[in-house]
Design a protein around this motif. Structure first.
Motif, mmCIF file in Angstrom:
data_model
loop_
_atom_site.group_PDB
_atom_site.id
_atom_site.type_symbol
_atom_site.label_atom_id
_atom_site.label_comp_id
_atom_site.label_asym_id
_atom_site.label_seq_id
_atom_site.Cartn_x
_atom_site.Cartn_y
_atom_site.Cartn_z
ATOM 1 N N ILE A 241 0.700 -9.001 6.549
ATOM 2 C CA ILE A 241 -0.293 -9.903 5.981
ATOM 3 C C ILE A 241 0.159 -10.448 4.614
ATOM 4 O O ILE A 241 0.769 -9.730 3.827
ATOM 5 C CB ILE A 241 -1.671 -9.180 5.910
ATOM 6 C CG1 ILE A 241 -2.787 -10.167 6.068
ATOM 7 C CG2 ILE A 241 -1.829 -8.305 4.692
ATOM 8 C CD1 ILE A 241 -3.032 -10.579 7.504
ATOM 9 N N HIS A 242 -0.097 -11.726 4.368
ATOM 10 C CA HIS A 242 0.319 -12.423 3.143
ATOM 11 C C HIS A 242 1.833 -12.410 2.955
ATOM 12 O O HIS A 242 2.327 -12.438 1.828
ATOM 13 C CB HIS A 242 -0.350 -11.839 1.887
ATOM 14 C CG HIS A 242 -1.847 -11.951 1.894
ATOM 15 N ND1 HIS A 242 -2.504 -13.125 2.177
ATOM 16 C CD2 HIS A 242 -2.813 -11.038 1.680
ATOM 17 C CE1 HIS A 242 -3.811 -12.920 2.122
ATOM 18 N NE2 HIS A 242 -4.031 -11.666 1.834
ATOM 19 N N GLY A 243 2.566 -12.306 4.046
ATOM 20 C CA GLY A 243 4.018 -12.339 3.945
ATOM 21 C C GLY A 243 4.629 -11.029 3.482
ATOM 22 O O GLY A 243 5.805 -10.975 3.149
ATOM 23 N N GLY A 244 3.851 -9.966 3.463
ATOM 24 C CA GLY A 244 4.391 -8.658 3.084
ATOM 25 C C GLY A 244 3.493 -7.956 2.093
ATOM 26 O O GLY A 244 3.648 -8.105 0.885
ATOM 27 N N SER A 245 2.535 -7.225 2.603
ATOM 28 C CA SER A 245 1.620 -6.505 1.723
ATOM 29 C C SER A 245 1.830 -5.013 1.879
ATOM 30 O O SER A 245 2.065 -4.520 2.979
ATOM 31 C CB SER A 245 0.168 -6.809 2.104
ATOM 32 O OG SER A 245 -0.137 -8.139 1.810
ATOM 33 N N MET A 246 1.714 -4.303 0.778
ATOM 34 C CA MET A 246 1.794 -2.856 0.832
ATOM 35 C C MET A 246 0.393 -2.316 1.069
ATOM 36 O O MET A 246 -0.560 -2.740 0.429
ATOM 37 C CB MET A 246 2.343 -2.329 -0.500
ATOM 38 C CG MET A 246 2.551 -0.848 -0.514
ATOM 39 S SD MET A 246 3.744 -0.294 0.738
ATOM 40 C CE MET A 246 5.298 -0.643 -0.091
ATOM 41 N N ILE A 247 0.303 -1.433 2.041
ATOM 42 C CA ILE A 247 -0.953 -0.723 2.257
ATOM 43 C C ILE A 247 -0.699 0.692 1.754
ATOM 44 O O ILE A 247 0.099 1.429 2.330
ATOM 45 C CB ILE A 247 -1.319 -0.664 3.763
ATOM 46 C CG1 ILE A 247 -1.174 -2.042 4.438
ATOM 47 C CG2 ILE A 247 -2.729 -0.089 3.940
ATOM 48 C CD1 ILE A 247 -2.062 -3.125 3.914
ATOM 49 N N GLY A 248 -1.352 1.033 0.674
ATOM 50 C CA GLY A 248 -1.127 2.350 0.078
ATOM 51 C C GLY A 248 -2.353 3.225 0.236
ATOM 52 O O GLY A 248 -3.486 2.744 0.185
#
Ligand SMILES: [Zn+2]
Length: 400
Positions: A241-248
């Protein structure tokens, strides 16, 4: 300046995108040419490695009444659904009286998915218009800026706290972090979703840099912030999502052991020098070359008398258009789905917005500003592509 994360004074300019208007405010006709410009410059902290803007546009200007709606895009809504299901199944499948707090809850899209799983949901959203849309849709939403004082007003704790993107807009970073710690149950999980700076650099997605995003995090830098406030990351992965999101995934310090994939991502950052100044300087050089290439492409199209429309009118598109200096000399209009932008003009470059379903003519080339939905856009527009309309992506995200 003082580092927003670690208070160090050892900061140095890394990426200079010139002076730009506040890019979230699309202009009404009478506002065109009267919008203020602010420096848009990324500084690098030599102490903690955090990349951050040195100029802050006051949050009341930035978040009083934005028109971005997360429910508009299907893939975003599906992403939010997947997050809710994942969090519930992994951590709270057997819990009773489950509750969730969403910071920057927008139109309530994320919370609707939690509600469907039986959660008692509360949103905090700073935009009046958007908070009203959420409340009208039955998602309990407080119109306020989230911070420690707000949490003390609730006087309650939550199983899940979610913050997508917004965590990085906030001036009151430390009060927000304290608020999160205060509102999180002992066994609670805070899900932090943010644009991953390492991926922005890899994708040359410099258009993700704009005044709303005061901070650009890698895992190492967000850990510095969280740890200062008694919180700790224990798991993370990159979502497209959004071209590369970190889900932490974050919890109270010392409560959960770090996962293998989290340790591997952290290791990759140090191997690839993601938190070093030289990496940012190289990035700045590469986007200068990108500007030259894009201007050459658009100039050629102009000489061939090809009509070019922008595809999408995303906030980040304005960073790109303003930095490249691309206005109506190259692009006739920005074609957009979000009807709240009907009749408006892009800040800085003043390109008129046209609502997609009201379009009467087609271009030869679509210059795709909403590049982060590349797959969806290409899939939905096969008939146009077969008719010979070119879709040009100024930014090409790598697959996640
Ligand atoms: Zn710092």
């Amino acid at each position: 300046m003082i580092c927003r994360v670690c208070d160090s004074q050892e900061l140095e300019p890394a990426i200079d995108l010139g002076h730009q208007p506040w890019c979230n405010h699309f202009l009404r006709k009478e506002e065109v040419g009267r919008e203020p410009f602010y420096p848009l410059r990324v500084m690098f902290c030599h102490q903690c490695g955090a990349a951050q803007l040195d100029h802050t546009v006051p949050k009341e200007i930035m978040f009083g009444d934005h028109t971005y709606l997360s429910g508009v895009t299907r893939s975003l809504s599906e992403h939010f659904r997947a997050i809710a299901e994942e969090v519930d199944q992994r951590f709270f499948a057997a819990a009773e009286g489950k509750s969730v707090l969403d910071i920057g809850s927008n139109d309530g899209t994320q919370l609707k998915h939690f509600k469907a799983l039986g959660y008692d949901a509360l949103g905090v959203e700073s935009s009046k218009t958007t908070a009203k849309i959420a409340n009208d849709a039955g998602v309990n939403t407080l119109n306020a800026f989230f911070n420690l004082d707000i949490v003390r007003q609730f006087g309650r704790k939550f199983h899940v706290i979610n913050a997508a993107g917004v965590f990085f807009h906030l001036e009151e970073l430390h009060s927000v972090s304290d608020g999160i710690r205060e509102a999180l149950r002992d066994d609670g999980v805070f899900v932090v979703q943010f644009l991953y700076m390492k991926r922005i650099v890899e994708n040359l997605a410099f258009d993700q840099i704009y005044h709303e995003h005061l901070l650009y995090y890698n895992l190492r830098t967000i850990e510095v912030l969280l740890n200062r406030h008694g919180l700790a990351l224990f798991d993370a992965y990159v979502a497209p999502i959004h071209g590369g999101s970190m889900i932490g995934f974050v919890t109270h310090r010392g409560k959960r052991a770090p996962t293998q994939r989290f340790l591997e991502l952290r290791e990759a950052e140090s191997k690839e020098r993601s938190n070093e100044f030289s990496t940012y300087l190289e990035f700045a050089e590469r986007i200068k070359r990108m500007k030259e290439e894009n201007l050459a492409f658009l100039e050629k199209a102009r000489q061939q008398r090809k009509r070019v429309f922008g595809f999408g009118a995303p906030v980040k598109g304005n960073t790109l258009l303003n930095y490249f200096g691309v206005g109506t000399q190259y692009i006739e209009c920005l074609v957009e789905k979000n009807e709240l932008r009907r009749g408006l003009y892009s800040p800085g470059m003043h390109i008129p917005v046209v609502i997609e379903k009201e379009l009467t003519e087609l271009p030869d080339i679509y210059y795709v500003l909403a590049w982060n939905f590349k797959k969806e856009i290409l899939a939905n527009n096969q008939s146009l592509i077969q008719r010979g309309i070119e879709f040009y992506f100024p930014v090409n995200p790598k697959e996640t």
